[in-house]
Write a protein that holds these residues in place. Structure first.
Motif, PDB file in Angstrom:
ATOM      1  N   ASN A  80       0.811  -1.214   0.000  1.00 51.85           N
ATOM      2  CA  ASN A  80       0.000   0.000   0.000  1.00 51.85           C
ATOM      3  C   ASN A  80       0.844   1.264   0.000  1.00 51.85           C
ATOM      4  OD1 ASN A  80      -2.206  -1.617   0.094  1.00 51.85           O
ATOM      5  ND2 ASN A  80      -2.602  -1.331   2.277  1.00 51.85           N
TER       6      ASN A  80
ATOM      7  N   LEU B  51      -8.155  -4.340  -1.919  1.00 53.09           N
ATOM      8  CA  LEU B  51      -6.928  -3.611  -2.152  1.00 53.09           C
ATOM      9  C   LEU B  51      -6.888  -2.364  -1.285  1.00 53.09           C
ATOM     10  CD1 LEU B  51      -7.130  -3.884  -6.026  1.00 53.09           C
ATOM     11  CD2 LEU B  51      -6.126  -5.484  -4.407  1.00 53.09           C
ATOM     12  N   GLY B  52      -5.781  -2.179  -0.593  1.00 53.35           N
ATOM     13  CA  GLY B  52      -5.605  -0.961   0.172  1.00 53.35           C
ATOM     14  C   GLY B  52      -6.264  -0.963   1.535  1.00 53.35           C
TER      15      GLY B  52
ATOM     16  N   ARG C 152      -8.178   2.179  -6.180  1.00 52.85           N
ATOM     17  CA  ARG C 152      -6.886   1.537  -6.339  1.00 52.85           C
ATOM     18  C   ARG C 152      -6.847   0.570  -7.512  1.00 52.85           C
ATOM     19  NH1 ARG C 152      -2.778   1.828  -2.714  1.00 52.85           N
ATOM     20  NH2 ARG C 152      -3.228   3.341  -1.117  1.00 52.85           N
TER      21      ARG C 152
END
Lengths: 289, 316
Positions: free
Chosen positions: A31, A234-235, A287
C-alpha cells in the motif's frame, strides 16, 4: 463428525491467522510503496530459523521476542540497500528484485541449516492438550491465536494512534502530499518495510512450532497471502485481516468435505470475489487503476 | 540499403537461428539446449507482447505454458497419438483458460494485475499436483511420446531426429513471430501501443481499453501455450513445475534481460538465461542463489536489457 468439523474449523482459523499475519505485512508494504514483496516468505523462514538457533541460549520466550526483531533489522537493511533504488520505477522491477531475493533466501537457508526439516521445541506445558475430548486443542494452538491477536491489535494501535502510524496511513493515501508536508518519506518507507518484515518474522517463529521447520516453509504461505489481500480488498488492512481468516476457514472446511480441493478452494473464492467486486470485499475502488 | 536497414536485424536473427544445429555444438551447446532456448524464447516473446507492447505485466504466464503442455501431453496419451492434434488442443486449452481468467482480471491494473495473475497460476499447479490419477501428480505426465509428422507425401521424424525437432520448433517460432509482428503493425497493434503510452488518453479517444487488453492477453497466452506444447514435446514429459510462478518469473526476467519493447529482445534474454542456467546447474549445487543474484544484478544495474541499452530510453 462434530469433532472433525470443529477440528478443521480451528485448524482453518489458525492457518488463516498465519495468512493474515503474513498478508498484513505484505499489504503494508504494497500500500505504501507499491512493492509486491516476493521475498516475504524468505523473511518468514529466516525468522523461524533464527529463533531455532537462538533458542538454546535465550530460551523459547527470548527467541519469540528477539528473532522477529532481528529479521526486521535485516528487512530495514534490504530496503535501504536494494528496494529503495526501485521506487518510482515500473513495479515490474521491484517484483523481479524480490523474486530474486526469494531465490537467494531459500538457497541460503538450505545452505546454512540444511534441506531437511528440523524439529522446533516448544515448552512442554504448551504442547499438551487442554481437554481430553478435544485433543486437538493444544495449549500451543491457543497460545498462537493469542499472540497473533495481540500482534494484530498492536499493529492497528500503532497505525491508529502513533505519529508513525498516522504518517503511514496518510502516505498510503497520498505520498506526495505527505512528503510536501515535511515528512521524510525515505525513512517512513524504510520503517514501514521493517514493520511488515517484523510481522513476517513473528509469523515464522509461530509457524515453526506448528508446521516444523524447513527452508520452504514460507513458500506454502505466500500464495494464500496474496489471495488474502485480493479477497479482503486492495488498500484495506482490516480487509486483509478478514480475507486471511476467511480463506483459512474456507480451506479448513473444504478439508472436511472434499480434501483434494483444499488448496484450490481459496482460488475459487478469489475468482468469485473478482467477478462480483474487482477491488475486493473491503477494497478501495480507486486503487483499481 | 533501405531493405537492409529495415530488415537487417530480422535477417541476421533468422540466419543465426537456422544455423544453430551447425554452430551451437562447437561453442559448448547441444541441439536440445538450442531447442529449449527457442521454445522459452517463444514464451518470453508472448509475455513481451503483453508487457512490452501493451504495457501490462503478467506474472503468471506459466499457467498457459502448463495448460498447453498438459493439453498436448494428455491428448497424445489418452486421445490420439498425433502431434498436430496435441498442438491444436494444447493451444486451445491455454487460450480458453486465458479467456476466462482474462475476463476476471481485465479491470485491474499495474501491480494488482500482476499479483492476481500470479495467484491464478497456482490454481492449475494444484490441480496438476492433486489430480494425480489423470495428470500423474508430482511425478509428472509420462508414458507418451511425440509422434513423427506425416505430411502425406513425406514423413518427418521429429521423434528420433533432434535436429528435425529443432526445425519443427523453429517453424512454430517463425509462424508465431510473423503473426505477432503483423498484429503489432495492424491498427489493433497500434491501438495497443497507444494504450501502453497513455491509457487515459486512449480511453478519451473512445478506445475500449479493457477489451483491447483482454484480447492482447488472450493472444499472448495462446502463444505461451504453443510454447507449452513444444516444451512438453521436447522432453516427452511435463510436470506441475511447468505451472509454477518461478517459471513465470523466469519469462519476465528473460524479457527484461533482452530488452522489453524490442521485438527480438526476449529471444536474446532467453538465450542468455537458458545457457547460463544450464552451465550454472552443472557446476554448482547453489545455482539458485546465483540465479537470484543474477536477477538482482539485472534489475539494479541493467534494467533496460541488452537491446534496450541501444534503443531509446524507456519511460519509467
Amino acid at each position: 463428525m462434530t469433532q472433525v468439523i470443529l477440528f478443521n474449523l480451528l485448524n482453518g482459523l489458525i492457518v488463516g491467522a498465519f495468512y493474515a499475519l503474513m498478508a498484513l505485512g505484505l499489504s503494508l508494504i504494497l500500500n505504501l510503496s507499491g512493492v509486491i514483496n516476493f521475498a516475504h516468505g524468505g523473511f518468514l523462514a529466516l525468522g523461524a530459523y533464527l529463533a531455532y538457533s537462538l533458542m538454546p541460549t535465550i530460551g523459547f520466550w527470548g527467541a519469540l521476542l528477539l528473532a522477529p526483531i532481528l529479521t526486521a533489522f535485516l528487512g530495514l537493511a534490504v530496503e535501504r540497500l536494494l528496494i529503495r533504488r526501485l521506487y518510482g520505477r515500473d513495479p515490474l522491477y521491484s517484483l523481479l528484485l524480490t523474486f530474486g531475493l526469494a531465490f537467494i533466501f531459500q538457497d541460503g537457508l538450505r545452505y546454512v541449516w540444511g534441506a531437511q526439516s528440523v524439529p522446533y521445541q516448544i515448552p512442554g506445558w504448551l504442547a499438551s492438550p487442554l481437554s481430553m475430548d478435544y485433543f486437538f486443542l493444544t495449549g500451543y494452538r491457543v497460545f498462537m491465536m493469542i499472540v497473533v491477536a495481540l500482534a494484530v491489535a498492536g499493529l492497528f494501535l500503532v497505525l491508529g494512534y502513533t505519529r508513525l502510524g498516522m504518517r503511514i496511513r496518510a502516505g498510503t493515501l497520498d505520498l506526495d502530499t505527505v512528503s510536501v508536508l515535511g515528512v521524510n518519506v525515505r525513512v517512513l518507507r524504510n520503517l514501514n518495510f521493517g514493520l511488515g518484515i517484523y510481522l513476517a518474522g513473528l509469523a515464522g517463529v509461530l509457524a515453526a512450532g506448528m508446521l516444523g521447520l524447513s527452508p520452504t516453509i514460507g513458500d506454502q504461505l505466500i500464495m494464500p497471502s496474496f489471495v488474502a489481500i485480493i479477497v479482503g480488498g486492495l488498500g484495506s488492512l482490516p480487509g486483509t485481516l478478514v480475507g486471511g481468516l476467511l480463506i483459512g476457514v474456507a480451506a479448513g472446511m473444504t478439508t472436511v468435505f472434499f480434501p483434494t480441493a483444499t488448496e484450490a478452494v481459496i482460488y475459487v473464492m478469489m475468482a468469485l470475489v473478482l467477478i462480483v467486486k474487482p477491488s475486493g470485499l473491503f477494497g478501495d475502488e480507486g486503487r483499481l487503476r | 540499403m533501405t531493405f537492409l536497414k529495415n530488415y537487417g536485424v530480422t535477417l541476421l536473427v533468422w540466419v543465426v537461428l537456422l544455423a544453430v544445429p551447425f554452430w551451437f555444438p562447437y561453442v559448448g551447446g547441444y541441439t536440445g539446449l538450442g531447442t529449449r532456448t527457442i521454445v522459452m524464447a517463444l514464451a518470453a516473446m508472448s509475455v513481451n507482447f503483453l508487457l512490452g507492447f501493451t504495457g501490462v505485466l503478467s506474472f503468471g504466464h506459466a499457467a498457459y505454458l502448463g495448460l498447453g503442455a498438459y493439453g498436448a501431453g494428455m491428448t497424445i496419451k489418452y486421445l490420439l497419438p498425433s502431434t498436430p492434434l496435441g498442438l491444436l488442443i494444447g493451444v486451445l486449452a491455454g487460450t480458453l483458460g486465458a479467456m476466462a481468467i482474462g475476463a476476471m482480471i481485465v479491470r485491474l491494473r499495474g501491480v494488482y494485475f500482476a499479483m492476481v495473475t500470479i495467484a491464478f497460476g497456482q490454481v492449475f499447479y494444484f490441480i496438476a499436483f492433486r489430480w494425480s490419477s489423470v495428470t500423474g501428480g508430482d511425478d509428472g505426465l509420462t508414458g507418451w511420446k511425440r509422434v513423427p509428422l506425416d505430411l502425406g507425401f513425406t514423413r518427418i521424424d521429429i521423434l528420433g531426429n533432434d535436429v528435425a525437432f529443432y526445425y519443427f520448433c523453429l517453424v512454430c517460432l517463425a509462424a508465431s513471430a510473423g503473426i505477432m509482428a503483423l498484429l503489432l503493425r495492424s491498427p489493433f497493434g497500434r491501438t495497443l501501443l497507444a494504450i501502453r503510452e497513455n491509457e487515459r488518453r486512449a480511453r478519451f479517444l473512445g478506445i475500449s481499453v479493457d477489451q483491447h487488453i483482454w484480447l492482447s492477453f488472450v493472444i499472448s497466452a495462446a502463444f505461451a501455450s504453443l510454447a507449452g506444447v513444444l516444451y512438453a514435446y521436447l522432453d516427452n514429459f511435463v510436470d506441475p513445475r511447468a505451472f509454477h510462478w518461478q517459471q513465470s518469473g523466469e519469462f519476465v526476467i528473460m524479457v527484461v534481460l533482452g530488452g522489453m519493447r524490442s521485438f527480438w529482445g526476449p529471444l536474446i534474454g532467453a538465450a542468455i538465461f537458458e545457457v547460463l542456467q544450464d552451465k550454472l546447474s552443472s557446476f554448482t549445487d547453489n545455482w539458485m542463489s546465483l540465479l537470484g543474484l543474477f536477477f538482482v544484478l539485472v534489475v539494479v544495474f541493467f534494467p533496460r536489457g541488452v537491446l534496450g541499452a541501444f534503443g531509446r530510453k524507456p519511460t519509467p
